[in-house]
Scaffold this active site. Structure first.
Site, PDB file in Angstrom:
ATOM      1  N   LYS A   5       0.857  -1.184   0.000  1.00  0.00           N
ATOM      2  CA  LYS A   5       0.000   0.000   0.000  1.00  0.00           C
ATOM      3  C   LYS A   5       0.885   1.224   0.000  1.00  0.00           C
ATOM      4  O   LYS A   5       1.995   1.207   0.534  1.00  0.00           O
ATOM      5  CB  LYS A   5      -0.883   0.020   1.244  1.00  0.00           C
ATOM      6  CG  LYS A   5      -2.159   0.829   1.067  1.00  0.00           C
ATOM      7  CD  LYS A   5      -3.223   0.013   0.349  1.00  0.00           C
ATOM      8  CE  LYS A   5      -4.569   0.722   0.358  1.00  0.00           C
ATOM      9  NZ  LYS A   5      -5.653  -0.137  -0.111  1.00  0.00           N
ATOM     10  N   LYS A  48     -17.675   6.487  -3.189  1.00  0.00           N
ATOM     11  CA  LYS A  48     -17.233   5.626  -4.285  1.00  0.00           C
ATOM     12  C   LYS A  48     -17.932   4.263  -4.306  1.00  0.00           C
ATOM     13  O   LYS A  48     -18.506   3.849  -5.312  1.00  0.00           O
ATOM     14  CB  LYS A  48     -15.733   5.369  -4.151  1.00  0.00           C
ATOM     15  CG  LYS A  48     -14.826   6.356  -4.836  1.00  0.00           C
ATOM     16  CD  LYS A  48     -13.388   5.875  -4.667  1.00  0.00           C
ATOM     17  CE  LYS A  48     -12.409   6.686  -5.493  1.00  0.00           C
ATOM     18  NZ  LYS A  48     -11.041   6.168  -5.357  1.00  0.00           N
TER      19      LYS A  48
END
Length: 368
Positions: A91, A194
Site C-alpha cells: 500500500k 465511491k
C-alpha cells in the site's frame, strides 16, 4: 526519541518487533520540486508482486501516515491471499490534501517512485485517488492498475468492490437466517461515496430497507434524490449504529469503525462493509462475537476491487472478474464455518486461512 522523519520510534518498533510488523520493505519518498511526500509499504511478496492502492490523505503527522501504510499493506496481503490472487500485499500513502496538493507533476513524480521498485509493488486507486490519477501515474510507471478503459485499464474498481460486499451480506444472511435474500432487511450504510452508492443500488434492487449517512451532505443528497421515499438519511454514524431494528451495519468509509465505543451500542446483527481495517484494535473481534454479532471480515468481502485491478495486468475481462467476485459469497461462508469449527471469531478464522496460504507459498519457494 524520533527517527529521521520526525516519526516516533514506536513506528520502527512496530515494523521490526511487533506482530503488526514483519513488512519486507518500507520506502519513504520525497520530491521537493513537486511537494511529494509518500510512503510505500510492501508487507509480503510471498504470493507474487505486492498489489494495493495509493491513498492521498492529509495526515496530521508523518508518523500517522507511516502507521497507516503499514496497516493497510498488511491488510492487502491477507485480502489478496483470501481472494485467491497471485499477489502479495502493499500500500502507498501520499501525504497531503488531494483537493489542494494534487498536481499532475506530483503524480508523475510518484509514478517514478513506484517504477523505481521494479515491479515489486503494483499500485491502484484508493481514498483520494481516482482513475484519471492512475492514468497520469501510468505515464511514468508500467506497474499501475485502475486506469481508464481508454488507457488500457478496467476503470472504476468500486463497482466490483460493492458487488463483493453485497455477496458478503448475502452469505451473512444465509449463515445467520438460513436465507441469502436481503429483501425486507434493514441495512445501515456509513459512507455512500465511491463504493457505498453502488452498494445502495444492489440493496434497492433486492428490496432491502436502507438507512444512510455520510460526512458529505452532497453524497447523501444524491442517494436520497435517486431513491426518494425509499432511503432514510440520518445525521451521523453514531446515530446510524443505534437505529432500531437494524439487521446489517455496513461501514464503507475510513477504518476503525468497530471500536470500544461503537461495538457496545450496535443494534445490527451483522457487520459487513467495504471499509478497510474496520477493527480498531486486536480484541475487538471478540467483543463483537461476545455480543452475538456476526462480523464478515472486511478484507474478504471488499476484495472485488482488487480482483478487478489484478485482472487488468492480464488483459481485463469484466465478466471473468465478476465471476471471481461472486465467489466472495462462498469464501465468506467457508470462513464462518471455519470459525465455528475452531471456536474462534470469523476475523481470526480468515487470518488463519490467509496465513496458511502465504506460508505454503513461502515453503514452496524455499523448496525451489
Amino acid at each position: 526519541m524520533t527517527d529521521v522523519i520526525g516519526a516516533p520510534a514506536d513506528v520502527l518498533q512496530t515494523l521490526f518487533h511487533s506482530d503488526q510488523g514483519g513488512h519486507e520493505q518500507v520506502v519513504l519518498c520525497q520530491d521537493r520540486a513537486t511537494g511529494l511526500k509518500a510512503v510505500i509499504a510492501i508487507h509480503s511478496t510471498a504470493l507474487g508482486p505486492a498489489l494495493g492502492g495509493t491513498r492521498f490523505y492529509p495526515y496530521a503527522t508523518e508518523a500517522e501516515a507511516v502507521a497507516d501504510a503499514l496497516n493497510l499493506a498488511r491488510g492487502m496481503s491477507y485480502k489478496n491471499a483470501m481472494a485467491g490472487l497471485d499477489h502479495g500485499g502493499g500500500k502507498a500513502v501520499i501525504i497531503g490534501d488531494p483537493e489542494r496538493d494534487k498536481t499532475e507533476e506530483l503524480l508523475l513524480a510518484y509514478g517514478r517512485m513506484v517504477a523505481s521498485l521494479g515491479g515489486r509493488y503494483v499500485t491502484a486507486c484508493d481514498v483520494g485517488t481516482y482513475v484519471a490519477d492512475m492514468d497520469v501515474v501510468a505515464r511514468e510507471c508500467r506497474w499501475t492498475t485502475g486506469r481508464s478503459p481508454e488507457n488500457g485499464g478496467a476503470g472504476d474498481s468500486s463497482v466490483l468492490t460493492a458487488f463483493g460486499v453485497y455477496q458478503g451480506m448475502r452469505a451473512s444472511a444465509q449463515h445467520l437466517w438460513g436465507d441469502p435474500s436481503l429483501r425486507g432487511r434493514k441495512v445501515g450504510i456509513a459512507g455512500v461515496g465511491k463504493v457505498g452508492h453502488h452498494l445502495v443500488k444492489h440493496l434497492m434492487d433486492e428490496g432491502a430497507e436502507v438507512v444512510i449517512t455520510d460526512v458529505r451532505a452532497d453524497a447523501v443528497q444524491r442517494i436520497v434524490d435517486q431513491y426518494p421515499a425509499r432511503v432514510t438519511a440520518v445525521t451521523d454514524t453514531e446515530e446510524l449504529i443505534r437505529v432500531e431494528g437494524l439487521d446489517i451495519y455496513a461501514p464503507c468509509a475510513l477504518g476503525g469503525a468497530l471500536n470500544d465505543d461503537s461495538v457496545p451500542v450496535l443494534t445490527a446483527k451483522v457487520v459487513c462493509g467495504a471499509a478497510n481495517n474496520q477493527l480498531a484494535h486486536p480484541g475487538v473481534e471478540k467483543d463483537i462475537a461476545d455480543r452475538g454479532i456476526l462480523y464478515a471480515p472486511d478484507y474478504v468481502v471488499n476484495a472485488g476491487g482488487v480482483i478487478q485491478v489484478a485482472d487488468e495486468l492480464h488483459g481485463f475481462d469484466f465478466d471473468r472478474c465478476k465471476a471471481k467476485a461472486a465467489k466472495i459469497f462462498d469464501t465468506t461462508l467457508a470462513i464462518f464455518a471455519r470459525a465455528k469449527e475452531d471456536g474462534i471469531p470469523p476475523a481470526a478464522a480468515a487470518d488463519r486461512i490467509a496465513e496458511q496460504r502465504m506460508a505454503e507459498a513461502r515453503g514452496s519457494r524455499a523448496a525451489h
